[in-house]
Design a protein around this motif. Sequence first.
Motif, PDB file in Angstrom:
ATOM      1  N   LEU A 182     -13.986  -6.701  61.591  1.00 49.34           N
ATOM      2  CA  LEU A 182     -12.430  -6.977  61.029  1.00 49.34           C
ATOM      3  C   LEU A 182     -11.718  -7.824  60.768  1.00 49.34           C
ATOM      4  O   LEU A 182     -11.535  -7.829  59.371  1.00 49.34           O
ATOM      5  N   ASP A 183     -11.059  -8.915  62.517  1.00 52.20           N
ATOM      6  CA  ASP A 183     -10.538  -9.751  61.839  1.00 52.20           C
ATOM      7  C   ASP A 183     -11.729 -11.133  61.076  1.00 52.20           C
ATOM      8  O   ASP A 183     -11.080 -11.625  60.667  1.00 52.20           O
ATOM      9  N   ARG A 184     -12.694 -10.893  61.549  1.00 51.21           N
ATOM     10  CA  ARG A 184     -14.040 -11.698  61.000  1.00 51.21           C
ATOM     11  C   ARG A 184     -14.215 -11.228  59.332  1.00 51.21           C
ATOM     12  O   ARG A 184     -13.403 -12.812  58.466  1.00 51.21           O
ATOM     13  N   VAL A 185     -13.681 -10.294  58.516  1.00 48.33           N
ATOM     14  CA  VAL A 185     -13.395  -9.743  57.540  1.00 48.33           C
ATOM     15  C   VAL A 185     -12.361 -10.419  56.588  1.00 48.33           C
ATOM     16  O   VAL A 185     -12.291 -11.087  56.048  1.00 48.33           O
ATOM     17  N   THR A 186     -11.359 -10.356  57.533  1.00 52.12           N
ATOM     18  CA  THR A 186     -10.067 -10.547  56.650  1.00 52.12           C
ATOM     19  C   THR A 186     -10.109 -11.995  56.660  1.00 52.12           C
ATOM     20  O   THR A 186      -8.396 -12.354  55.951  1.00 52.12           O
ATOM     21  N   GLY A 187     -10.652 -12.881  57.472  1.00 53.85           N
ATOM     22  CA  GLY A 187     -10.254 -13.823  57.859  1.00 53.85           C
ATOM     23  C   GLY A 187      -9.661 -14.392  59.129  1.00 53.85           C
ATOM     24  O   GLY A 187      -9.009 -15.561  59.340  1.00 53.85           O
ATOM     25  N   GLY A 188      -9.940 -13.627  59.855  1.00 57.13           N
ATOM     26  CA  GLY A 188      -8.597 -13.922  60.744  1.00 57.13           C
ATOM     27  C   GLY A 188      -7.601 -13.581  61.472  1.00 57.13           C
ATOM     28  O   GLY A 188      -6.636 -13.753  63.043  1.00 57.13           O
ATOM     29  N   GLY A 189      -7.792 -11.996  61.155  1.00 59.62           N
ATOM     30  CA  GLY A 189      -6.080 -10.538  61.268  1.00 59.62           C
ATOM     31  C   GLY A 189      -6.138 -10.469  60.419  1.00 59.62           C
ATOM     32  O   GLY A 189      -5.730 -11.348  59.150  1.00 59.62           O
ATOM     33  N   LEU A 190      -4.780  -9.705  60.270  1.00 57.13           N
ATOM     34  CA  LEU A 190      -4.400  -9.170  59.260  1.00 57.13           C
ATOM     35  C   LEU A 190      -2.555 -10.315  58.749  1.00 57.13           C
ATOM     36  O   LEU A 190      -2.288 -10.862  59.848  1.00 57.13           O
ATOM     37  N   LYS A 220     -12.826 -10.091  47.851  1.00 54.00           N
ATOM     38  CA  LYS A 220     -11.515 -10.824  47.236  1.00 54.00           C
ATOM     39  C   LYS A 220     -10.767 -10.444  48.320  1.00 54.00           C
ATOM     40  O   LYS A 220     -10.275  -9.858  49.197  1.00 54.00           O
ATOM     41  N   ASN A 221     -10.470 -11.793  48.577  1.00 48.74           N
ATOM     42  CA  ASN A 221      -9.264 -11.919  49.906  1.00 48.74           C
ATOM     43  C   ASN A 221      -8.649 -13.602  49.631  1.00 48.74           C
ATOM     44  O   ASN A 221      -9.537 -14.884  49.410  1.00 48.74           O
ATOM     45  N   ARG A 222      -7.178 -13.673  49.595  1.00 48.42           N
ATOM     46  CA  ARG A 222      -6.891 -14.506  49.342  1.00 48.42           C
ATOM     47  C   ARG A 222      -6.241 -15.346  50.294  1.00 48.42           C
ATOM     48  O   ARG A 222      -5.863 -16.568  50.004  1.00 48.42           O
ATOM     49  N   PHE A 223      -6.489 -14.728  51.586  1.00 49.87           N
ATOM     50  CA  PHE A 223      -6.095 -15.373  52.970  1.00 49.87           C
ATOM     51  C   PHE A 223      -7.484 -16.045  53.915  1.00 49.87           C
ATOM     52  O   PHE A 223      -7.149 -16.542  55.040  1.00 49.87           O
ATOM     53  N   GLY A 224      -8.704 -15.054  52.761  1.00 44.81           N
ATOM     54  CA  GLY A 224      -9.900 -16.146  53.613  1.00 44.81           C
ATOM     55  C   GLY A 224     -11.089 -16.003  52.826  1.00 44.81           C
ATOM     56  O   GLY A 224     -10.944 -15.951  51.424  1.00 44.81           O
ATOM     57  N   PRO A 225     -12.519 -16.727  53.551  1.00 44.86           N
ATOM     58  CA  PRO A 225     -13.399 -16.131  52.482  1.00 44.86           C
ATOM     59  C   PRO A 225     -13.557 -14.592  52.005  1.00 44.86           C
ATOM     60  O   PRO A 225     -12.899 -13.764  52.856  1.00 44.86           O
ATOM     61  N   GLU A 283      -6.554  -3.962  41.537  1.00 43.84           N
ATOM     62  CA  GLU A 283      -7.517  -5.261  42.610  1.00 43.84           C
ATOM     63  C   GLU A 283      -6.368  -6.177  41.777  1.00 43.84           C
ATOM     64  O   GLU A 283      -6.833  -6.910  43.507  1.00 43.84           O
ATOM     65  N   HIS A 284      -6.087  -5.941  41.424  1.00 39.53           N
ATOM     66  CA  HIS A 284      -5.163  -7.368  41.479  1.00 39.53           C
ATOM     67  C   HIS A 284      -4.756  -8.229  41.420  1.00 39.53           C
ATOM     68  O   HIS A 284      -3.327  -8.831  42.104  1.00 39.53           O
ATOM     69  N   MET A 285      -3.916  -6.596  42.191  1.00 45.58           N
ATOM     70  CA  MET A 285      -2.595  -6.906  42.768  1.00 45.58           C
ATOM     71  C   MET A 285      -2.326  -7.063  44.165  1.00 45.58           C
ATOM     72  O   MET A 285      -0.891  -7.517  44.808  1.00 45.58           O
ATOM     73  N   VAL A 286      -3.339  -6.212  45.036  1.00 44.37           N
ATOM     74  CA  VAL A 286      -3.792  -5.604  45.897  1.00 44.37           C
ATOM     75  C   VAL A 286      -3.865  -7.804  46.415  1.00 44.37           C
ATOM     76  O   VAL A 286      -4.381  -8.251  45.855  1.00 44.37           O
ATOM     77  N   ASP A 287      -4.082  -8.014  48.509  1.00 44.89           N
ATOM     78  CA  ASP A 287      -3.995  -9.864  47.876  1.00 44.89           C
ATOM     79  C   ASP A 287      -5.988  -9.639  48.720  1.00 44.89           C
ATOM     80  O   ASP A 287      -5.843 -10.768  48.451  1.00 44.89           O
ATOM     81  N   THR A 288      -6.150  -8.177  49.422  1.00 41.67           N
ATOM     82  CA  THR A 288      -7.596  -8.003  49.794  1.00 41.67           C
ATOM     83  C   THR A 288      -8.267  -7.330  49.269  1.00 41.67           C
ATOM     84  O   THR A 288      -7.610  -5.774  49.259  1.00 41.67           O
ATOM     85  N   VAL A 289      -9.626  -7.362  48.950  1.00 46.13           N
ATOM     86  CA  VAL A 289     -10.051  -6.191  48.675  1.00 46.13           C
ATOM     87  C   VAL A 289     -11.261  -5.473  49.178  1.00 46.13           C
ATOM     88  O   VAL A 289     -12.255  -6.474  49.903  1.00 46.13           O
TER      89      VAL A 289
END
Length: 458
Positions: free
Chosen positions: A79-87, A255-260, A231-237
């Motif tokens: 999960l950390d990998r997917v979110t870009g290193g954590g929440l 979609k991830n505003r804080f990671g890949p 989906e536009h309102m949230v930061d990650t999908v």
Amino acid sequence: MARAAKTVFVCQNCGATAPRWAGKCASCEEWNTLVEETDTGPPPGSGLTKASKGRAITLESLKGSSKRTPRIPTGLEELDRVTGGGLVPGSALLIGGEPGIGKSTLLLQLASAIAQRGGRSLYFSGEEAIDQVRLRAERLGLAEAPVGLAAETHLSTILATLDAEPSAQLIVIDSIQTLWSDTLEAAPGTVSQVRAATQSLIRHAKRHGATLLLVGHVTKEGQIAGPKVIEHMVDTVLYFEGESGHPFRILRAVKNRFGPTDEIGVFEMAGEGLRQVKNPSELFLGDRDASAPGTAVFAGIEGTRPLLVEIQALVAPSALGTPRRAVVGWDSNRLSMLLAVLDARCGVSFAQNDVYLNVAGGLKITEPAADLAAAAALLSSFSGKPLPPETVYFGEISLSGAVRAAANTAGRLKESQKLGFSSAVIPALGEIEATGISLDLSRLSHLKMLAERVTACD
């Protein structure tokens, strides 16, 4: 004097509004999606309860120092990998998936992991009773985790509870389609209710620095239900994928505003919950029968992770006037294009054969570089001759039959070598950093070269 309630018709597919009902939405052209809704006021917690005069703010320049986004480790490496290193505190995540795929299990494991690390986790279930969630926690061995649990769907009650818990680090809403606000005369799950609930919860999360995780239902097409504005309102999908007949689950970030984006995490569904898979390539190749014709190993890339997976093809004589084409885990239009190229450019016709193509393990591949592996599997099944078991394939095929270069060639080759493969069939073009790579490389410039090689092998 109170404002009169305004009645509008809202499209449940795209969120467009209309003053009167119609059979087809004028915006998205979908049929029977307009539902009558009455707007009696703004949602609670939206800050729009009364008009206010704006104030001038100070504009900033692009140049300047900025703080690095803090992260909360989840204890789940995939999960950390997917979110870009954590929440990220104050962020909002939306996760969707088919019913029964394991969304609630994953979120309960996440909430328990955060709570066991000293954080405050709150879990609001709108679809299950408290006893049902407790039974799942006992099965997963998480009954002792200090997670705050409630079964509630009233938005105002949830917001009041969150205001009383300002130290919450993680807030889980399962699911957003079950919430309702009494300020809106619309059924739960409608566009107005989902949008109002999402807006209010995101506002609370950003104000208190909590991480908000929303569960979203999906449509029969596999997309998250409701308007795209959610989906536009949230930061990650995130999408939780998998086949019901396979124990493997793929968590994919779209979609991830804080990671890949397009990063994946691989899990395996077991009796004690979702188990993380450290080496998914070995998992997808574990039951491989290398001696059977029609199997080829594709060296792919999912996000930043090299991933080897088996592509299986079956070509059989057809008794039908129109031969059947069936695909699992790949684009059916891509298969049709590949068969046409093999016929027109290589002289190999599948016009009298049924063609079945499958990506083993329940993985869904969207990468064009899988063309070469799929073509190798088709040619092997067509000729009845198995491919060399120690060889991997990757490369994009154009309509002219040319084999085009694929990105991150070195990463694909290093992963193949690590898993014991000794050779690779790759595009002729493309630079390779040969450091540490000892594979026997066969470079192809045209698909016809592969067709001649496969049909001529012993």
